[in-house]
Each structure stands twice: as C-alpha cells, then as structure tokens.
Write a protein that holds these residues in place. Structure first.
Motif, short mmCIF file in Angstrom:
data_model
loop_
_atom_site.label_atom_id
_atom_site.label_comp_id
_atom_site.label_asym_id
_atom_site.label_seq_id
_atom_site.Cartn_x
_atom_site.Cartn_y
_atom_site.Cartn_z
N ALA A 293 0.83 -1.21 0.00
CA ALA A 293 0.00 0.00 0.00
C ALA A 293 0.86 1.25 0.00
O ALA A 293 0.57 2.23 -0.70
N ALA A 294 1.95 1.23 0.76
CA ALA A 294 2.85 2.39 0.82
C ALA A 294 3.56 2.60 -0.52
O ALA A 294 3.74 3.75 -0.97
N LEU A 295 3.94 1.52 -1.17
CA LEU A 295 4.66 1.63 -2.44
C LEU A 295 3.78 2.18 -3.56
O LEU A 295 4.27 2.78 -4.52
N TYR A 296 2.47 1.99 -3.46
CA TYR A 296 1.55 2.47 -4.49
C TYR A 296 1.23 3.96 -4.37
O TYR A 296 0.67 4.55 -5.30
N VAL A 297 1.53 4.57 -3.23
CA VAL A 297 1.08 5.94 -2.96
C VAL A 297 1.51 6.92 -4.04
O VAL A 297 0.67 7.70 -4.54
N PRO A 298 2.79 6.97 -4.45
CA PRO A 298 3.17 7.97 -5.47
C PRO A 298 2.40 7.81 -6.78
O PRO A 298 2.01 8.80 -7.40
N LEU A 299 2.19 6.57 -7.19
CA LEU A 299 1.48 6.33 -8.45
C LEU A 299 0.02 6.75 -8.35
O LEU A 299 -0.50 7.45 -9.23
N LEU A 300 -0.66 6.34 -7.29
CA LEU A 300 -2.09 6.61 -7.15
C LEU A 300 -2.37 8.08 -6.84
O LEU A 300 -3.44 8.59 -7.15
N ALA A 301 -1.39 8.76 -6.21
CA ALA A 301 -1.58 10.17 -5.88
C ALA A 301 -1.52 11.05 -7.11
O ALA A 301 -2.00 12.20 -7.08
#
Length: 218
Positions: free
Chosen positions: A26-34
């Motif tokens: 979940a933490a690794l996806y943050v930049p992409l999803l933001a």
C-alpha cells in the motif's frame, strides 16, 4: 508434531505474511495513485509482487485451516475458503489496475488523463470490495466456528465478531459517500478486524490449536 499443529503453524505464518506484504504494498503504491510527479515504476512492480504473494497467502490460510474448521462446521469451512478466494481475486484485480496505470504513466499519460483516472478509481473500488470488506465475511465464517470449537482462546474470535458489523457498516458508508476509505472513522472501524487477524496469526504460529479442543472434535 501433530497434523493439526502443522496446519495451525502454516495458517499462522500465512496470516502474518498477509500483514508483511499488504502494508508495504500500500505504501509503495502511494506515489502512483496520488498522481504527482512521474513515478519510478520499480516501487509499483515491487508492490505488485507483494500483493500477488498476499493473494496466495489469503487462499492459503483458508486451505490449511479448512480440515480443522470443518470438524466444527463444514459450511463455515467452505464459506471461509470461498470468501478468501474472492478476496484474493479482488486483490489481483487491484494489481492489474496499478500495473496498467504504471504502464500508462511510463508512456507519458498525465495524472488527469481519463484512462489514468479510471484506473485509479478501479483500484480504489477493488481495494474497498476486497481487503476493505471481505475480511468481515472471513470473520463471519471463521470466528464463530473457532469460538464454538474452543480451538483458540475465546477472546480472539470475540474481537473478530465485534469487528464484523463495524467493518460492514464502514464499507457501506464509504460506498454511499458518507466518509472516505482512508478517513479516521474508516480506520477505527477496521481496527478490530485487523487486531483479530493479527492476534489469530500470532496465536496459531506460537501456540496452535488447543489439543483438548481438537481431540473433542474427532
């Protein structure tokens, strides 16, 4: 080592593995999803691998617990396997959306590109209907069976049963737009189910099923 101890140890390790994989993913996806600056695709790929392991671990917990749980309730055992499989499928849908979104971003798609926005929404709904909702169904199948069979200390499944209506209500409220999936209210509502799964994983790993309870079910 008795067969039921091997099964409980495997289930406990798999439960703990779901925490080890889901939180970093979940933490690794943050930049992409933001949708901020163009992200390095490597964190997304790493998160995707972690979530694939998560999906396999979800199914694994149900498969290894089923032989013991079915002695208490065959319906509960089958329901748990079905619910965990559904959760894993929705996790993999989320993986597919983030990998597709990452490919779009690498190809130069902007954060406000309609396709990118659609994929972000698809991931949000896959997460809500999978890890955000199905754990309540998992607990509905498993916690009462463990409670009735006295296979673990009753305080553990009680926490799970308390969390069922809270998580169901939170997911429903999110669907109707009452609050966001990442709001403090949603986090508080999810806490009992998270505590139930963590405590169950720890107990099964280090203590296992109660021998007298397993013997009584034979």
């Amino acid at each position: 080592m008795p067969d039921h101890r091997r099964l409980s140890l495997a289930a406990g390790v798999l439960y703990l593995l779901t925490f080890v994989t889901s939180i970093p993913a979940a933490a690794l996806y943050v930049p992409l999803l933001a949708g901020g600056a163009h992200p390095d695709p490597s964190p997304t790929a790493t998160g995707a691998v972690l979530e694939i392991v998560l999906a396999v671990s979800c199914i694994g917990t149900a498969v290894v617990l089923a032989p013991v749980v079915r002695r208490v309730s065959e319906v509960a055992a089958l329901g748990f396997v079905a619910a965990r499989t559904t959760e894993a499928a929705l996790i993999l849908v989320g993986v597919a959306t983030v990998l597709t979104l990452s490919a779009l971003r690498v190809a130069g798609a902007a954060a406000d590109d309609p396709s990118a926005e659609l994929l972000v929404e698809a991931h949000r709904w896959a997460f809500l209907l999978g890890p955000g909702l199905i754990p309540a169904i998992n607990a509905l199948c498993l916690a009462p069976a463990l409670y009735r069979g006295r296979l673990v200390p009753r305080a553990i499944p009680i926490v799970g049963m308390i969390g069922i209506p809270l998580l169901l209500a939170s997911a429903t409220a999110t669907v109707f737009g009452v609050f966001e999936q990442t709001s403090p209210l949603a986090a508080a509502a999810a806490a009992p189910i998270a505590l139930w799964e963590l405590s169950l994983g720890l107990w099964l790993t280090f203590a296992g099923f109660r021998n007298t309870a397993v013997d009584a079910l034979v």
